[in-house]
Design a protein around this motif. Sequence first.
Motif, mmCIF file in Angstrom:
data_model
loop_
_atom_site.group_PDB
_atom_site.id
_atom_site.type_symbol
_atom_site.label_atom_id
_atom_site.label_comp_id
_atom_site.label_asym_id
_atom_site.label_seq_id
_atom_site.Cartn_x
_atom_site.Cartn_y
_atom_site.Cartn_z
ATOM 1 N N PHE A 1 -7.626 10.659 -4.493
ATOM 2 C CA PHE A 1 -8.556 10.015 -3.569
ATOM 3 C C PHE A 1 -8.156 10.347 -2.139
ATOM 4 O O PHE A 1 -7.036 10.100 -1.721
ATOM 5 C CB PHE A 1 -8.530 8.500 -3.780
ATOM 6 N N GLY A 2 -9.094 10.921 -1.391
ATOM 7 C CA GLY A 2 -8.838 11.226 0.010
ATOM 8 C C GLY A 2 -9.827 12.252 0.518
ATOM 9 O O GLY A 2 -10.369 13.049 -0.250
ATOM 10 N N HIS B 1 -3.447 8.706 -4.088
ATOM 11 C CA HIS B 1 -4.088 8.572 -2.791
ATOM 12 C C HIS B 1 -3.438 9.499 -1.772
ATOM 13 O O HIS B 1 -2.215 9.492 -1.606
ATOM 14 C CB HIS B 1 -4.002 7.121 -2.300
ATOM 15 N N PRO C 1 -3.816 8.708 4.489
ATOM 16 C CA PRO C 1 -5.045 8.596 5.275
ATOM 17 C C PRO C 1 -4.874 9.050 6.721
ATOM 18 O O PRO C 1 -3.813 8.875 7.318
ATOM 19 C CB PRO C 1 -5.380 7.110 5.203
ATOM 20 N N ARG D 1 -12.548 4.079 1.278
ATOM 21 C CA ARG D 1 -11.148 3.666 1.264
ATOM 22 C C ARG D 1 -11.020 2.169 1.536
ATOM 23 O O ARG D 1 -10.276 1.452 0.872
ATOM 24 C CB ARG D 1 -10.376 4.465 2.312
ATOM 25 N N ARG E 1 -12.200 0.019 -1.492
ATOM 26 C CA ARG E 1 -11.218 -0.026 -2.583
ATOM 27 C C ARG E 1 -10.045 -0.916 -2.202
ATOM 28 O O ARG E 1 -9.538 -1.696 -3.019
ATOM 29 C CB ARG E 1 -10.751 1.376 -2.933
#
Length: 279
Positions: free
Chosen positions: A90-91, A193, A196, A209, A212
Amino acid sequence: MTTKTWFITGTSSGFGRLLTEKLLERGDRVAATLRKPAALDDLKHKYGDKLWIEVLDVTDHFAIRRVVDKAFAELGHIEVIVNNAGYAVFGAAEELTHEQIRHELDTNLIGSIEVTQAVLPHLRAQGGGRILQVSSMGGQIGLPALSIYHASKWGIEGFVESVIPEVSSFGIEMTLVEPAGANTNFAHGSMVHATPSAVYDDTPAGAWRKARAAGDYHPTLDPEKVVAAMIDSVEQSPAPKRLTLGSNAYKLVHKALTERLATLESQKDLALGSDYDTP
């Protein structure tokens, strides 16, 4: 109902674990592969020889060949192969590291391809079989912050589309399983992840983001119904090319396909006019 033998990757949790449980409950035999075999100790104690367990990391090319060959040698006829091992990174695309990109593709895409390659000679030799490839609604759509996951799923869908006609004359059939997001370890525990970047805070990737992190992600898909649909599909002939599962999957895939078809139709004259001019 005739009992079957299933070979399943990624059985420690999620759909793989649940599928293994349901198959054993109904009397089938399961060859379960996973990286940490202790995760199936309870099932091994309960079902004994009905459950064959082997350690397998699907990023290991040589281990795939060794484990597949061992399973067929020791178990004989295996009717169903389930390519299930996988996870998501995720990203935003810019945030992903080289290692994250490579490991995601090595697991979800190349791992599934190489398991399929390894089982095909055995399925041909025994006169056929069924391969269930766990994809995702993410093999038909694209959501922000999941670009490399989508790359793996769109990739495996193209692979399966091509392999289906290659092997149909051998009695081998394949089905792409396209579930929506579900309340499994896949969505909550195994997801990786990326670090960020603040520049994406006010973008769709940042919004995902935040949702979640706030616990605002509430999948409606029932994992048990997904597994039931997978099991039922093996009894269908010819095999369905796709199983799209979950209301969110239906809505999002339908929207994406409708938009793609509309775009294609709008470019029909351009497409037809791009051939050589007819004398």
